[in-house]
Enzyme design. Structure first.
Site, mmCIF file in Angstrom:
data_model
loop_
_atom_site.group_PDB
_atom_site.id
_atom_site.type_symbol
_atom_site.label_atom_id
_atom_site.label_comp_id
_atom_site.label_asym_id
_atom_site.label_seq_id
_atom_site.Cartn_x
_atom_site.Cartn_y
_atom_site.Cartn_z
ATOM 1 N N CYS A 125 38.307 71.964 45.684
ATOM 2 C CA CYS A 125 37.522 70.749 45.415
ATOM 3 C C CYS A 125 36.711 70.286 46.615
ATOM 4 O O CYS A 125 35.854 69.408 46.474
ATOM 5 C CB CYS A 125 38.439 69.637 44.917
ATOM 6 N N HIS A 265 34.563 62.933 45.825
ATOM 7 C CA HIS A 265 35.049 63.878 44.819
ATOM 8 C C HIS A 265 35.688 63.134 43.651
ATOM 9 O O HIS A 265 36.538 62.262 43.835
ATOM 10 C CB HIS A 265 36.057 64.831 45.469
ATOM 11 N N ASN A 295 37.521 66.123 36.582
ATOM 12 C CA ASN A 295 37.440 66.757 37.895
ATOM 13 C C ASN A 295 36.792 68.130 37.736
ATOM 14 O O ASN A 295 37.417 69.053 37.206
ATOM 15 C CB ASN A 295 38.862 66.872 38.460
#
Length: 338
Positions: A125, A265, A295
């Site tokens: 990520c 994020h 996500n």
């Protein structure tokens, strides 16, 4: 478990470059919480309360990560009025490549017709931030004239559909930007990029690598799926987000008030809110699209940047803070003059 203490490298800067243009692609298939409830029995209200996610996108069976990244690049080209011929470097962040080799970066490079090296970065990520800072260093050093940076992941292919705590969190998507030479006052005023490998077991995919090649027995055990210690990762993520935003603002001699937009994020709304509230960042300065996409890992930040740009929230000279964090454990946080 005991409290994790992260030792962070010193902040650095990469001035004289600029991040320009944005593009994104998310698959057509919308997977709502209601769909997960009907198909898998997940509690829709629990998902919203614990994550803030209402729906996410899943790639079609015929799509892989390279397909998402090519679409994001083409969207960027169309919006910016440029082509792959204007770039001489591709840096692509992903942890869900089409295959072990050739790299997804090379597959994308071939399909868009870019002449130059194609570098693939795996930092989960944090992948887009690693790719962005790598490309910025190439341009700063004068070994690239203009770099295409892409972050993209097809998370739905590595998720366990029976894992009610992980499966609803993730979606698929990709985003892209250019990095090119800029004014002396433009660029990355300060960045913190680092890793804490001791935390690797908190978020991992055990099988399908050289350490543990896949076998029928491992498949039966679900070892080819992502595993996440949600509570531990949550605590680490909040801390690293708070600490590194403070670090880069201090290094750049800036305050929260100086920054126009924070794009972090899109992991979990509770992580984001816990961190920004601790830092006293007004919520209207923080861009969120988590409720629509979940996500998307390396796609998270560039997708959000593209939507922020479409809303007129990214203007020349603006100060923007970007922060990615995830498996590795790895992070990349930067304050950029747009």
């Amino acid at each position: 478990m005991s409290e994790r203490v992260t030792t962070r490298p010193k902040c650095r800067s990469l001035m004289g470059i600029r991040v320009v243009g944005t593009g994104k692609y998310v698959p057509d298939m919308v997977v709502s919480n209601e769909h997960l409830h009907a198909k898998l029995g997940f509690d829709s209200d629990w998902i919203v309360k614990r994550t803030g996610i209402l729906e996410r996108r899943h790639a079609a069976p015929t799509q892989a990560t390279s397909d998402l990244c090519v679409e994001a690049a083409n969207d960027l080209f169309a919006k910016a009025g440029r082509t792959a011929k204007d770039c001489d470097l591709l840096v692509l962040g992903t942890f869900t490549p089409d295959m072990s080799f050739p790299s997804t970066a090379c597959l994308v490079q071939d399909r868009i017709g870019l002449v130059g090296p194609a570098i693939e970065v795996e930092a989960a990520c944090a992948g887009f931030m690693y790719a962005l800072l790598t490309a910025s260093a190439y341009v700063k050093a004068g070994v690239s004239d203009r770099a295409l940076v892409i972050g993209g992941d097809t998370n739905s292919r590595v998720l366990n559909p029976t894992d009610i705590k992980t499966y609803p969190l993730f979606g698929d998507g990709a985003g892209a930007v250019f990095v090119e030479p800029g004014r002396p006052d433009q660029g990355v005023l300060a960045y913190s990029m680092g890793s804490e490998g001791s935390g690797g077991p908190l978020l991992q995919r055990v099988a399908c690598g050289s350490r543990t090649p896949v076998t029928p027995e491992l498949l039966a055990e679900g070892k080819h799926f992502m595993y996440m210690d949600g509570y531990a990762v949550f605590k680490w993520a909040v801390n690293i987000l708070c600490d590194t935003i403070r670090d880069v603002l201090t290094a750049a001699n800036l305050t929260v008030e100086d920054v126009g937009l924070f794009v972090v994020h899109q992991a979990n709304i509770r992580i984001i809110n816990a961190a920004i509230d601790s830092l006293n960042i007004p919520r209207n300065k923080v861009y969120n699209n988590l409720e629509r996409y979940g996500n998307t890992s390396a796609g998270s930040i560039p997708i959000a940047l593209d939507e922020a740009a479409a809303e007129g929230r990214l203007k020349d000279g603006d100060l923007v803070v970007l922060s990615g964090f995830g498996a590795g454990l790895a992070w990349g946080t930067a304050v950029i003059r747009w």
